[in-house]
Enzyme design. Sequence first.
Site, PDB file in Angstrom:
ATOM      1  N   CYS A 201       6.768  -1.305  -3.396  1.00  0.00           N
ATOM      2  CA  CYS A 201       6.250  -0.492  -4.506  1.00  0.00           C
ATOM      3  C   CYS A 201       6.793   0.938  -4.507  1.00  0.00           C
ATOM      4  O   CYS A 201       6.640   1.659  -5.480  1.00  0.00           O
ATOM      5  CB  CYS A 201       4.725  -0.464  -4.493  1.00  0.00           C
ATOM      6  SG  CYS A 201       4.046   0.409  -3.090  1.00  0.00           S
TER       7      CYS A 201
ATOM      8  N   ASP B 291       5.783   3.460  -2.556  1.00  0.00           N
ATOM      9  CA  ASP B 291       4.831   4.476  -2.099  1.00  0.00           C
ATOM     10  C   ASP B 291       5.182   4.930  -0.683  1.00  0.00           C
ATOM     11  O   ASP B 291       5.528   4.123   0.176  1.00  0.00           O
ATOM     12  CB  ASP B 291       3.401   3.923  -2.086  1.00  0.00           C
ATOM     13  CG  ASP B 291       2.876   3.606  -3.475  1.00  0.00           C
ATOM     14  OD1 ASP B 291       3.368   4.190  -4.446  1.00  0.00           O
ATOM     15  OD2 ASP B 291       1.962   2.767  -3.575  1.00  0.00           O
TER      16      ASP B 291
ATOM     17  N   CYS C 226       1.787   6.057  -6.616  1.00  0.00           N
ATOM     18  CA  CYS C 226       0.922   5.873  -7.777  1.00  0.00           C
ATOM     19  C   CYS C 226      -0.448   6.532  -7.557  1.00  0.00           C
ATOM     20  O   CYS C 226      -0.758   7.012  -6.467  1.00  0.00           O
ATOM     21  CB  CYS C 226       0.757   4.385  -8.063  1.00  0.00           C
ATOM     22  SG  CYS C 226      -0.151   3.502  -6.776  1.00  0.00           S
TER      23      CYS C 226
ATOM     24  N   CYS D 131      -2.348  -0.037  -1.350  1.00  0.00           N
ATOM     25  CA  CYS D 131      -2.416   1.427  -1.229  1.00  0.00           C
ATOM     26  C   CYS D 131      -3.406   1.834  -0.145  1.00  0.00           C
ATOM     27  O   CYS D 131      -3.142   2.763   0.633  1.00  0.00           O
ATOM     28  CB  CYS D 131      -2.803   2.056  -2.567  1.00  0.00           C
ATOM     29  SG  CYS D 131      -1.572   1.799  -3.847  1.00  0.00           S
TER      30      CYS D 131
END
Length: 124
Positions: free
Chosen positions: A35, A37, A60, A104
């Site tokens: 992703c 991150d 994000c 996350c």
Amino acid sequence: MALYSEKVMDHFRNPRNVGIIEDANAVGEVGNAKCGDIMKMYMKIEDDIVKDVKFETFGCGSAIASSSMATELIKGQPLSEVKKLTNEAVAEALDGLPGYKMHCSVLAEEAIKSALDNYYENQN
């Protein structure tokens, strides 16, 4: 139904503990190639207590909110409690994350564990 809880939105819009601790004695950085991150966690640990904690996150809204909440959960805590923090506890404290954003909260847990590993490596 709202995609994100009010707590997620609050921690995304008003993240707590953002920044760098110049004299940190524990630093951890993790990333998720899937992703994109990246989280970096800085801690100042004294007498086995997290006296201060800050983070830098490139990612994000869920990643920023997870980082922010994780720092709130460990600040002022003894290392014995910090070690027990799970991604589920971070997500629960945020009143939940969508399933596809749970990674996350995993990154937040991993960033803390990476910083703790760094701390213990430097103690020897």
